[in-house]
Enzyme design. Sequence first.
Site, short mmCIF file in Angstrom:
data_model
loop_
_atom_site.label_atom_id
_atom_site.label_comp_id
_atom_site.label_asym_id
_atom_site.label_seq_id
_atom_site.Cartn_x
_atom_site.Cartn_y
_atom_site.Cartn_z
N LYS A 150 32.55 35.73 27.98
CA LYS A 150 33.44 36.87 28.21
C LYS A 150 32.79 37.78 29.23
O LYS A 150 31.55 37.81 29.34
CB LYS A 150 33.63 37.66 26.90
CG LYS A 150 34.89 38.49 26.90
CD LYS A 150 36.08 37.62 26.55
CE LYS A 150 37.35 38.34 26.39
NZ LYS A 150 38.33 37.47 25.72
N1 GLU Z 1 41.29 36.26 27.65
C1 GLU Z 1 41.97 35.20 26.94
C2 GLU Z 1 41.40 35.04 25.55
O1 GLU Z 1 40.83 35.94 25.01
C3 GLU Z 1 42.01 33.91 27.74
C4 GLU Z 1 40.68 33.30 28.06
C5 GLU Z 1 40.74 32.12 29.01
O2 GLU Z 1 41.83 31.66 29.31
O3 GLU Z 1 39.67 31.68 29.43
O4 GLU Z 1 41.59 34.04 24.91
#
Ligand code: GLU
Length: 419
Positions: A111
């Site tokens: 993240k």
């Molecule tokens: N931000 C989204 C999540 O929390 C998508 C993450 C992604 O597609 O890599 O799942």
Amino acid sequence: MTPVAPTDEMSSFEAVNWFFDQSARRLGINEELQELMRHPWRELTVSIPVRLDNGKVKVFTGYRVQHNGARGPYKGGIRYHPKAELDEVRALASLMTWKTAVANIPFGGAKGGVVCDPGSLSQSELNRLTRRYIQNIAHVLGATRDIPAPDLGTNAQTMAWMMDAYGQLHGYTPGIVTGKPVELGGSYGREAAPGRGLVYCLEEWASLTHFPIQGTKVVVQGFGQVGSWAARLIGDLGCIVVGISDINGGIYNPRGLNVQDVLAYSLSHGSVVGFANADAVGGTELLELPCDILIPAAVENVIRADNARRIKAKVVAEAANHPTTPAADLVLQERGIVLIPDILVNAGGVVVSYFEWAQNIQEFRWDEDRVNQELAVFMKQATQGVVETAKRDNISYREAAFSIGISRVARAIELRGFV
Ligand code: GLU
């Protein structure tokens, strides 16, 4: 590790690890392996100097946390938020590890976050900020190393800038980020994917548990990318949306809201507040409205030990990441409220990110029907796994989802011979 009673005061990373510990202990995973899986593999903090439109330079702070890469390249969104902080990014990176494993897609968890208020920056300031952030973390990224995506405060345009900034260093690499605009190699259906995935998950859960979902009343907290799509698509299951909120407040009509009209109103007025044919309710009050299914689709920690006692829904489907504290989770369980956890419910976004990445590296494109059909397969299989594990081991859906995720990551670590 001795189990501790959870409180609402735990940090986000402590809270996610509380869920992790609960399942890892029950699975009998050895302490050393637990320790390895609890900690992020790499954390990067960078300064991002940006020349603002007024000529002054402001230094922003950005993070990228790579939690676990045993099952594949690190994967996870990047959020732009004034309250972004390392502990929270760490917690969300860990959730991505378990989410990609529950969904059974070949990625690890990561993240990122930049401490900024995207609403107060111009498009050209955001463009410069994004490029500088990517330049500063590019050495740990790569289409086979770490692949960012949108999250709170970022969107397809942000991903386009990221792809361009990375491409300036390494050449054309569309697989470096997902959630891009379709014109630049994004996947059809990616924007709606978290909402559509939620609908497939609920449909499968209702059929497996014989829950009469037709005609049930739904409240959606949050009307951004995830919430607005969930609200729009849940009507496909015959559900009636009775409450919707955004950052400014909420609206409620027990006879049902016309979601398309709410959307049109919110696009032209900048908020759902003031929508005709509905009562105004506060954002917190909205969580406690009478309904069958409550969908928190906004930010972390909104269901806490204090308000969990007042929730009237029969089912909570977590479209946001980490909306429920561990202490509230126990209260909901005690009260017999079914909770379908974030790492299952909102996995649709990263599942379609996987499809986007797979299309990019093959330089090929699927049509939207194909994307949605494949998404349904992944969401239904993941839901079946969680429902069966919960039933077999007599545990909550959250514990079941964590157990599946942890077992898959532990197996990958063992097979690789990490330790
Ligand atoms: N931000 C989204 C999540 O929390 C998508 C993450 C992604 O597609 O890599 O799942």
